[in-house]
Structures are given as structure tokens and as C-alpha cells.
Design a protein around this motif. Structure first.
Motif, PDB file in Angstrom:
ATOM      1  N   ALA A 193       1.742   7.335  -0.797  1.00 28.68           N
ATOM      2  CA  ALA A 193       1.583   6.380   0.305  1.00 28.68           C
ATOM      3  C   ALA A 193       0.099   6.136   0.573  1.00 28.68           C
ATOM      4  N   GLY A 194      -0.302   4.888   0.561  1.00 29.44           N
ATOM      5  CA  GLY A 194      -1.693   4.527   0.793  1.00 29.44           C
ATOM      6  C   GLY A 194      -2.531   4.466  -0.461  1.00 29.44           C
ATOM      7  N   MET A 195      -1.959   4.892  -1.598  1.00 34.17           N
ATOM      8  CA  MET A 195      -2.709   4.908  -2.848  1.00 34.17           C
ATOM      9  C   MET A 195      -2.774   3.522  -3.499  1.00 34.17           C
ATOM     10  N   TYR A 221      -4.213  -8.719  -3.032  1.00 32.54           N
ATOM     11  CA  TYR A 221      -4.452  -8.935  -1.599  1.00 32.54           C
ATOM     12  C   TYR A 221      -5.891  -8.632  -1.197  1.00 32.54           C
ATOM     13  N   LEU A 222      -6.595  -7.873  -1.999  1.00 28.58           N
ATOM     14  CA  LEU A 222      -8.027  -7.687  -1.741  1.00 28.58           C
ATOM     15  C   LEU A 222      -8.801  -8.962  -2.090  1.00 28.58           C
ATOM     16  N   SER A 279       2.248   3.032   5.952  1.00 26.89           N
ATOM     17  CA  SER A 279       1.297   2.564   4.937  1.00 26.89           C
ATOM     18  C   SER A 279       2.028   1.873   3.792  1.00 26.89           C
ATOM     19  N   LYS A 280       3.142   2.488   3.366  1.00 31.07           N
ATOM     20  CA  LYS A 280       3.924   1.920   2.260  1.00 31.07           C
ATOM     21  C   LYS A 280       4.507   0.559   2.657  1.00 31.07           C
ATOM     22  N   TYR A 281       4.951   0.459   3.902  1.00 29.46           N
ATOM     23  CA  TYR A 281       5.477  -0.805   4.421  1.00 29.46           C
ATOM     24  C   TYR A 281       4.398  -1.885   4.381  1.00 29.46           C
ATOM     25  N   ALA A 282       3.201  -1.546   4.881  1.00 29.48           N
ATOM     26  CA  ALA A 282       2.092  -2.503   4.930  1.00 29.48           C
ATOM     27  C   ALA A 282       1.669  -2.948   3.532  1.00 29.48           C
ATOM     28  N   GLU A 283       1.626  -1.990   2.600  1.00 33.51           N
ATOM     29  CA  GLU A 283       1.266  -2.316   1.214  1.00 33.51           C
ATOM     30  C   GLU A 283       2.216  -3.346   0.622  1.00 33.51           C
ATOM     31  N   ALA A 284       3.512  -3.147   0.852  1.00 30.27           N
ATOM     32  CA  ALA A 284       4.518  -4.046   0.282  1.00 30.27           C
ATOM     33  C   ALA A 284       4.474  -5.428   0.928  1.00 30.27           C
ATOM     34  N   PRO A 301     -10.445   1.393  -1.970  1.00 33.64           N
ATOM     35  CA  PRO A 301     -10.352  -0.061  -1.790  1.00 33.64           C
ATOM     36  C   PRO A 301      -9.029  -0.492  -1.177  1.00 33.64           C
ATOM     37  N   ASN A 302      -7.933   0.212  -1.529  1.00 32.68           N
ATOM     38  CA  ASN A 302      -6.629  -0.145  -0.981  1.00 32.68           C
ATOM     39  C   ASN A 302      -6.579   0.044   0.527  1.00 32.68           C
TER      40      ASN A 302
END
Length: 454
Positions: free
Chosen positions: A277-279, A140-141, A113-118, A420-421
Motif C-alpha cells: 500500500a502506497g508503493m 497520474y504524476l 492509500s490503495k483506494y486513492a492510488e486506484a 514519487p508515488n
């Protein structure tokens, strides 16, 4: 006073709903889904990612404000806090030793999740009117998912949550531990903490990046070395403690009635609270990094979860299980201190106190940047100075006053940030997969070039 208690009761009830099983399932479920979509990248490229994170090489050609390492340290500053000491103790207190195993599980999938967020933060970042990079879920939203209203929602929740998880509760934790350990008045601690925060925050992300790059490694190493000494000196107890963590994870024997659900819930909840992670918070710092490809910074960012939970939280958790005091009358808030003191004597309480002091202080710095970026997304860069001013004042207030109502409200906002994230992560997972292929191809190309030049 009666009204305040009633409001607090209502807010705590709402907080329980927000942070209930649906959110925890969604957080871990998203991590599992992304793990399969990127082919267990967090396992395959962890050594490379750690090497990249600690290479200290400056990417001067690429756009960005701070280095890979500074972006990682800023994110670590925000996440390594009370959750690593008090949060782990609470998980074991309420869920038993097995909760540590489920912290590990949530962290493993949380790395995806952290990888995808970055990836998404760097991919969709923008340059503001002052030339600084701005990115994170709100961008990104809006720019990736084309759902600006979700970006606005995230920014509102994030700007408010920063005052709770990243400010009031942290400064209160610092003043409390300094008072109990060193007998220093909360007023003095509040003034010093406020001045320190103001001096760091006045310079923006470049100042924050420089301070955290110096401050965070020292504080993390201090705690890791102290915990490592305990584990090495009592190595004969480690195998039994780890074995108990694994067996209790699937039996729940340490919880009344053998409630396996409680073991999983508290382990996952406290793991998420610690590494976030994911927040959607850490990608705000990742967006400021100088990097040629989104995937490269993303690999660095995912090591944050590894360091926070699989290293620092594990030291706390294994030490508590080894001490075996979690089933007695010792409150959750004092469990880590008692366990460290059990092995190190009087110095143990000082180690935990200093760890909490450093961790909580750094969290204030990291979260100030997150909150400010959310605030400026909603308004403009021109009002950033006002947000910083209010944030710094709140540091002092948190140190001297117990603001349960404010903290409960901010806790709700913190949980609401995730919704939303996670929609963004799931909706843009195809973009994450594409950028993963790009970085993998680039790494392969660089290895071939290295072979040819050797």
C-alpha cells in the motif's frame, strides 16, 4: 568475491536508509491523512466493496481490458507472496507478537492509500497504440500533477524493482522450498517455472487476468482453509494469542529491552512489504479494469489490502503466536513452517511449502505486468516483447543462482518507488476526494433505483 561482498555491504546500507523510519512514517502518515480526507471510507464501505469485488459481473459497456475481479486478482497475485509467510515470521521474530498489531494498523490506513492510488490510476489512464489501457503513478504524476520527471523516476524504479521483489527473489524462494520439501533440483524447477511464466506472459494483460482469476482464489483459499483448520482445532488458544498481540504491541516485552519502537517498525515495515500500500504497484493493474467510474474500481482495489494483510497475514501471525516458538533458536525463515507443523504434524510443512510455491509463482506473473508497463512508459509498446523475454530469462536465473547483489539493488529501487508515488497521492488528494463524492452519489442513486424497482 571480495568486491562482490563490498558492493553488497554498500547496497544493504543504502537499502537500510531507503527503508528506514522516514519512509515508513511517510507511508503510514499518507494513509492516515487520506483516511480522514475520504471519511474512513475503508471502514464504511468495506462490505459493499467486497460484494463488488466478488460479484463476477462483467462491465462490458465501459472502457478497459479486464474485469474488476481480474484486476483485483492480478494485484493480489503480485502482493500475496513471500511476505505473507516469511515476512510475517520475520516481523514476529524481530519485533515480537505485538508486531502483528502494527501490521493491522498499517493495513487499515493502507487501504485508504490503495483506494486513492486506484482512483488516480483510472482517472488518468490512457489508451496505447494497441488499444490497451495504461495507467499508474507514472501517468497520474505526468497528467494529473504535471510533473513528468516524477513519472519517469517512478517508471525507472518500477521497471528495475520488478526483477527483484517480483522475479529473482520469488523464483529463488520457489526453487528452494521445492528442493527442501520435495527434493527436486532447482534446474528442473527453474525450467518449469520459466515455461509457465512465458506461456502466461505472452498473452499480455488479458492472459494474465484470466490466469490470476483462476489461480489466485484457489491458492488463497488453500492457505486460508489450512490456517482456518488450525485456528478452529485450537480455538482455546486463539483468545490468549490475540490478547498477547494487543498487549505486546504497546509494551514490547518480547523484544530485548522492551523496545516498543522495534515492535512498531517491524510490524509496519513487514505489513507494507506484504500489501504494498502506497508503493504505487497495484494501481497499474487497476488502470486496466473495465469500470464506469474511478471510485468503483478503487473500492475493489482497496479490498486487496484487507485480503492480503488482515486475512492471510493474520492467519500466519496468529498461528505463530499460538505455537509460541518465536523466542527460541528457530530462524525467522523456518518459523512459519515449524508453527504449522506444531499443530498439523508433518503435513504442516507441506502446507507452508505449497503456499509459498503458489504465492511466489503468482507474484512473478503480477509483477511482470507492472515492470512491463513501467518499461513501455519510458520507451514504447514496441519494446515490450524484449522486456518480457529478459523477465522470463531472469525467472530461470533466479531459480538456480543466489543473486544477493542484484536483489539488494532491486530492493532499493522498490523502496524508492514509494517516494514519487506518495508525492502524487498527497498532491492529488483533492481529486481523490472529488471522485469519492461522485461514487458515493452514484451508489446512493443505485440504491434508490433498487428500492423503486423492488
Amino acid at each position: 568475491m571480495k568486491l562482490q561482498k563490498e558492493i553488497l555491504a554498500i547496497l544493504e546500507k543504502i537499502s537500510g536508509i531507503v527503508w528506514g523510519l522516514p519512509l515508513l512514517i511517510l507511508l503510514v502518515g499518507t494513509g492516515i491523512y487520506l483516511t480522514f480526507r475520504i471519511g474512513f471510507l475503508q471502514l464504511r464501505l468495506l462490505p459493499y466493496s467486497l460484494k463488488l469485488a466478488f460479484s463476477f459481473k462483467q462491465d462490458k459497456r465501459s472502457e478497459g481490458d479486464i474485469s474488476h475481479f481480474q484486476a483485483l486478482m492480478t494485484a493480489l497475485a503480485a502482493t500475496v507472496g513471500t511476505g505473507n509467510i516469511v515476512g510475517v515470521a520475520t516481523a514476529i521474530f524481530l519485533g515480537g507478537p505485538g508486531a502483528v498489531f502494527w501490521m493491522w494498523v498499517s493495513a487499515f490506513f493502507g487501504m485508504a492509500s490503495k483506494y486513492a492510488e486506484a482512483v488516480l490510476a483510472v482517472k488518468y489512464r490512457v489508451q496505447d497504440e494497441t488499444g490497451e489501457m495504461s495507467g499508474g503513478p507514472m501517468y497520474y504524476l505526468e497528467r494529473g500533477l504535471k510533473q513528468k520527471w516524477l513519472g519517469v523516476l517512478f517508471a525507472v524504479f518500477g521497471a528495475i524493482a520488478a526483477f527483484g521483489i517480483g522475479n529473482l527473489v520469488q523464483s529463488n524462494a520457489v526453487s528452494t522450498v521445492v528442493k527442501s520439501t520435495f527434493n527436486v533440483s532447482p534446474w528442473i524447477t527453474g525450467v518449469l517455472l520459466t515455461v509457465f511464466s512465458a506461456l502466461v506472459l505472452i498473452g499480455g494483460i488479458k492472459s494474465i487476468g484470466k490466469v490470476t482469476a483462476f489461480f489466485v482464489p484457489i491458492m488463497a483459499l488453500f492457505y486460508i482453509i489450512a490456517g482456518g483448520i488450525i485456528l478452529i482445532m485450537n480455538f482455546d488458544l486463539v483468545p490468549a494469542a490475540v490478547s498477547l498481540i494487543f498487549t505486546d504491541a504497546f509494551t514490547g516485552q518480547a523484544v530485548a529491552g522492551g523496545a516498543i519502537g522495534a515492535v512498531i517498525r517491524y510490524g509496519v515495515a513487514r505489513g507494507v512489504f506484504s500489501n504494498e500500500a502506497g508503493m504505487g504497484s497495484a494501481p497499474i493493474a487497476a488502470a486496466a479494469a473495465k469500470t464506469d467510474l474511478p471510485g468503483r474500481q478503487a473500492l475493489v482495489s482497496m479490498t486487496q489490502v484487507f485480503i492480503d494483510t488482515l486475512v492471510i497475514c493474520s492467519i500466519t501471525g496468529i498461528t505463530i503466536v499460538m505455537a509460541g516458538m518465536y523466542g527460541g533458536d528457530i530462524p525467522a525463515g523456518e518459523l512459519t513452517t515449524s508453527s504449522f507443523s506444531h499443530f498439523l504434524g508433518p503435513i504442516g510443512s507441506t502446507v507452508v511449502a505449497l503456499g509459498l510455491l503458489f504465492f511466489a509463482s503468482s507474484t512473478i506473473i503480477g509483477w511482470s505486468y507492472y515492470g512491463e508497463k513501467c518499461f513501455t512508459y519510458l520507451f514504447s509498446k514496441k519494446v515490450a516483447i524484449y522486456y518480457r523475454a529478459v523477465f522470463v530469462i531472469a525467472v530461470f536465473i533466479g531459480a538456480i543462482v543466489n543473486l544477493n547483489v542484484v536483489w539488494a539493488f532491486a530492493d532499493i529501487m522498490n523502496g524508492l518507488m514509494a517516494f514519487p508515488n506518495l508525492v502524487g497521492l498527497l498532491g492529488l488528494s483533492g481529486v481523490v476526494v472529488h471522485e469519492t463524492k461522485v461514487i458515493l452519489a452514484k451508489i446512493k442513486e443505485e440504491k434508490e433505483e433498487l428500492k423503486q424497482s423492488a
